[in-house]
Write an enzyme that holds these catalytic residues in place. Structure first.
Site, PDB file in Angstrom:
ATOM      1  N   GLU A  94       0.822  -1.212   0.000  1.00  0.00           N
ATOM      2  CA  GLU A  94       0.000   0.000   0.000  1.00  0.00           C
ATOM      3  C   GLU A  94       0.854   1.259   0.000  1.00  0.00           C
ATOM      4  O   GLU A  94       0.542   2.240  -0.676  1.00  0.00           O
ATOM      5  CB  GLU A  94      -0.942   0.002   1.215  1.00  0.00           C
ATOM      6  N   GLU A 335     -18.592  -6.342  -2.575  1.00  0.00           N
ATOM      7  CA  GLU A 335     -17.216  -6.824  -2.450  1.00  0.00           C
ATOM      8  C   GLU A 335     -17.053  -8.220  -3.018  1.00  0.00           C
ATOM      9  O   GLU A 335     -15.999  -8.563  -3.542  1.00  0.00           O
ATOM     10  CB  GLU A 335     -16.773  -6.818  -0.980  1.00  0.00           C
TER      11      GLU A 335
END
Length: 897
Positions: A94, A335
């Site tokens: 990330e 999701e």
């Protein structure tokens, strides 16, 4: 134009006003999210590093939206305020794509603006200097023998430093290790420091070498030290997605043919095994013809966009249209959703992948249909996600509830792609075609391919598979010639998929309708299936699914589509088999319980005989009731315990003995509990079965709530169960103790006189005081004995070899904690030979455990046909008979401790 204005105006409403300098905005409470000050969200928080994440991630978006003054102010804030030397553990993945990528994207557009002469004239590469500092802070994560990075790093102390609080991890996801090359190579090309690109290339090289050679697929999770695949399922969604993306884009940015060759090899495998238009379903890397699950995650929505870059437009249009139909049904993309388009995970954190693919498809086709898709996305965002302080993630797309969360990628990617979708060329202050998008939509200039080339462009040591890929060999496609003289091309592909979601989602049926027989009956779901239900068996037959009873009491399911009553029934059968495989796979991962003990405490055993018992996933947890449950045993009527007990007076306040089979374990437990039993022992009905040769089992529930069962339930194999039955025949009154582990005699007879003699059936007495004490002095108690034994774990890995085997289930949901490789938890289908689909029938919870062919060394070695002498027996004789059993159980107990 209106849509563009809507998106642009929303960008600046809140993050700086309510959240700066925090990493993210919390749009419901109108404040910044600071790590450590808010309740932990687990791994999600690893993206936060107290470095004003959202501001950095949004820098180049400001320039795309022609907000150059705001961009200049934002860059000054980053230079002035952001500290990268924080004592905080962050995700390498990330931080790379969001922060390093954000700094590099900001630097790329900053030097472009400076060159134009109006803005950023003061800029002197400050963002690049910060990017280089951050790059060096990430490098300690690569200190592994494989070259794969640790998943986390401490920005201040690195990885192995005593104060780092990280560096003990062994696994990382494929995307985590394989999504570095664009940012790291750009950093090397911008700065002339080659080490960053070298490290990223080494990680990619390692993953490529570890691909499954027969399928050319990669798994989801890999051990960073050994290179072994930890999760062996493969798809294009979460855990793998951007690895494939970066192989193709690394070729585009760096011009290295080896990256394209690798991508083409993987892409051929994806289209051969994973792509089932319009679906993209995960498979097993060793057996790629076998689906690994029956649902898809939303991250795969990026793949149509990558297919556009690849030049493979038809499947891109098909998958995108399918996803759009799901969005129209739920307003947002859940999701995860099932193959019949039901919601699997209901959250939606405002992910941008679908908008990304929409933009690329519009660029490729020029079809205004995709502008309508984009308009729908914007309207849904404003209608359902917009809140006074920003845009809130959806907690549940079905109810429209919100979550106090607005991830940085929403501004970095969603706004950028939606603006670009509607922007005309004159709306842009630079040519977007001169840049490539990273996975976080940051802009890197294509001219980097000719700058500071310190790496060899061709890896000549690696062999590549020869592919029939005439569609796309060595160059990126020219979108201007993809659809010559055929403006209706995309529509002709979309049209058959217009109602794919509505057709696949059966209408809900009320109980009244069902009772009246009106309307179609819903298909049989794997979780509801019971092998003892005649109606279910009839439905299976209609779907072409046959049920085979095996000798060991388990059942095997096999589907022959040609035997189904209709094509629709065959589809239902296939879906049922896939659900059964998924159910079996899930049950493998459920928490497994250690073995339990049945200890015979009455005359003439007095606690010396210990039988290893399989636990139950319901009822009293004996590990929390250390005293266990003690009582005399009684055989119930009917012996299978599948209906109301007809001899409750014999069972009340006793431990009920019953036979395995005919119904669910939980049903047996409820029936004996209703009759007043204080516990239950289920005895295997397979003649001669023994824990000497069979893996330890544990009894699972019936798929429903079992909180109403409060008594303990244990399972004994046939041989061990016969020991108790023989004792009943010989002595009538047999008392046992059900416990989590064997108890010593002092504990069992606490407060009572421990018998030093044995009484035979003729009441002859022989004093055994001396002999008994001699035995005790040479025999360690069960709490002292050293041991080695494995618990009843139930995680099953499929064998890596080929061949064909099948999973089997039990009419009782009995979960083997250890099994050999020929009886695994889901159907194994030979990828090279067409054959029937096979799956396990757990009904609904039959979770096989460890697939290592090891024996449980925790079982007594008693002869099930033991003959009890009617004469007085010395204690040594009995102890000798059970010596090996006691030692084995003590070893198991020590291992538990």
């Amino acid at each position: 134009g209106g849509a563009v204005g809507t998106v642009t105006d929303a960008l600046f409403c809140s993050p700086q006003e309510h959240a700066y300098p925090a990493d993210e905005l919390m749009p419901l409470t109108c404040r910044g999210r600071v790590r450590g000050q808010e309740p932990s969200r687990g791994d999600v928080d690893d993206a936060l590093g107290k470095f004003s994440l959202t501001l950095i991630d949004t820098l180049d978006t400001l320039v795309v939206l022609n907000k150059t003054k705001e961009f200049e102010e934002a860059v000054k804030k980053v230079i002035k305020d952001v500290n990268l030397d924080n004592d905080i553990v962050v995700s390498v993945f990330e931080t790379n794509i969001r922060v390093l990528g954000g700094l590099l994207g900001g630097h790329s557009v900053a030097i472009m603006l400076k060159e134009k002469g109006e803005y950023m004239q003061w800029y002197n590469g400050e963002l690049l200097h910060m990017a280089k500092e951050l790059g060096y802070k990430l490098l300690p994560a690569f200190n592994t023998t494989s070259g794969l990075p640790y998943p986390r790093v401490n920005l201040k102390f690195g990885v192995r430093h005593p104060e780092a609080r990280t560096g003990t991890e062994t696994d990382t996801c494929t995307a985590c290790a394989g999504t570095l090359i664009l940012e790291f190579a750009a950093l090397s090309r911008f700065t002339g420091t080659s080490i960053f690109e070298e490290y990223a290339r080494k990680a990619l090289d390692f993953i490529w070498e570890k691909r499954q050679r027969s399928s050319n697929l990669v798994g989801v999770t890999i051990n960073i030290h050994t290179g072994d695949w930890v999760r062996k399922d493969s798809g294009v969604g979460a855990g793998i997605d951007s690895y494939y993306e970066y192989l193709l884009k690394a070729y585009v940015l760096l011009g290295d043919d080896s990256f394209l060759e690798r991508f083409n090899t993987h892409y051929d495998a994806i289209m051969r095994y994973i792509s089932q238009p319009p679906l993209l379903l995960d498979v097993h890397i060793h057996k790629p013809m076998l689906n690994a699950r029956t649902w898809m995650d939303s991250l795969l929505a990026f793949f149509p966009g990558l297919q556009v870059l690849k030049g493979d437009i038809r499947p891109a249009i098909e998958t995108h249209e399918m996803l759009y139909q799901v969005i129209k049904k739920h307003n947002f993309l859940p999701e995860a959703f099932t193959t019949d388009f039901r919601v699997h995970w209901a959250q939606h954190p405002l992910r941008p992948e679908f908008a990304e693919s929409t933009y690329f498809l519009y660029k490729a086709t020029g079809d205004p249909y995709y502008l309508e898709v984009g308009k729908t996305l914007i309207e849904n965002l404003n209608k359902y996600a917009r809140v006074p302080c920003g845009f809130a993630a959806m907690k549940d797309v079905r109810t429209g509830s919100h979550e106090d969360r607005m991830d940085s990628f929403f501004l970095a990617e969603m706004f950028k792609y939606l603006y670009l979708l509607f922007a005309d060329k004159e709306d842009m202050i630079f040519d977007i075609e001169d840049y490539i998008f990273t996975t976080e939509a940051h802009l890197l200039p294509l001219w980097l391919s000719t700058t500071n080339q310190t790496i060899s462009k061709k890896n000549t040591s690696t062999e590549y598979t020869e592919l029939d890929d005439s569609n796309f060999d060595w160059t990126c496609p020219n979108t201007q010639i993809l659809f010559p003289n055929d403006p209706m091309f995309a529509q002709s592909i979309r049209e058959p998929l217009k109602n794919v979601v509505d057709k696949s989602c059966p209408r809900g049926i009320s109980r009244a309708e069902e009772s009246l027989g009106s309307g179609p009956k819903p298909p049989l779901r794997a979780r509801d299936f019971m092998a003892s239900n005649p109606e279910h068996l009839e439905i299976l037959k209609k779907m072409g699914v046959s049920l085979i009873h095996l000798k060991d009491g388990r059942v095997q399911l096999v589907q022959h589509a040609v035997q189904a009553a209709s094509s629709l029934d065959a589809e239902d059968g296939l879906r049922f088999m896939q659900e059964m495989i998924e159910l079996s796979s899930q049950q493998q991962k459920e928490q497994q319980l250690p073995p339990r003990a049945v200890q015979i405490v009455s005359h003439p055993f007095f606690g010396r005989v210990v039988l290893t018992a399989g636990p139950a996933q319901f009822g009293m947890d004996l590990s929390k009731h250390k005293a266990g449950t003690r009582g005399f045993v009684a055989t119930i009527k009917p012996y299978n315990g599948c209906s109301e007990i007809t001899n409750p007076e014999a069972v009340k306040e006793k431990i009920a003995l019953m036979q395995r089979g005919q119904c669910m374990f939980a049903e047996k437990a409820r029936n004996i509990q209703k009759a007043g039993a204080i516990g239950g022992i289920v005895i295997d009905d397979n003649e001669g079965s023994s824990s000497d040769t069979a893996p330890l089992f544990q009894m699972a529930g019936d798929g429903k709530n079992t909180d109403d069962i409060t008594i303990p339930m244990l399972f004994l194999f046939n041989k061990e169960g016969n020991i108790i039955l023989d004792a009943i025949r010989e002595y009538e009154a047999v008392e046992v103790l059900l416990s989590d582990k064997a108890k010593d005699r002092a504990t069992i007879f606490k407060g009572k006189m421990i018998p030093n003699y044995i009484i035979d059936s003729n009441l002859e007495i022989e004093n055994m005081d001396q002999k008994s004490s001699e035995n005790d002095s040479h025999k360690p108690t069960s709490e002292e004995a050293p041991s080695e034994s494995q618990d009843a774990g139930a995680v099953s890995e499929e064998p890596e070899g080929g061949g064909e085997s099948s999973a089997v289930g039990d009419p009782d949901p009995l979960s083997p904690a250890s099994t050999d490789s020929s009886s695994v938890s889901m159907a194994d289908v030979d990828p090279h030979a067409p054959g029937p689909t096979e799956a396990s029938a757990p009904e609904p919870a039959c979770a096989p455990g460890d697939s290592q062919p090891q024996e449980q060394n925790t079982q007594t070695e008693a002869n099930s046909k033991a003959h009890w002498d009617r004469k007085v027996q010395p204690m040594e004789s009995i102890l000798a008979d059970w010596n090996e059993d006691i030692e084995a159980f003590e070893m198991m107990e020590k291992d538990e401790l």
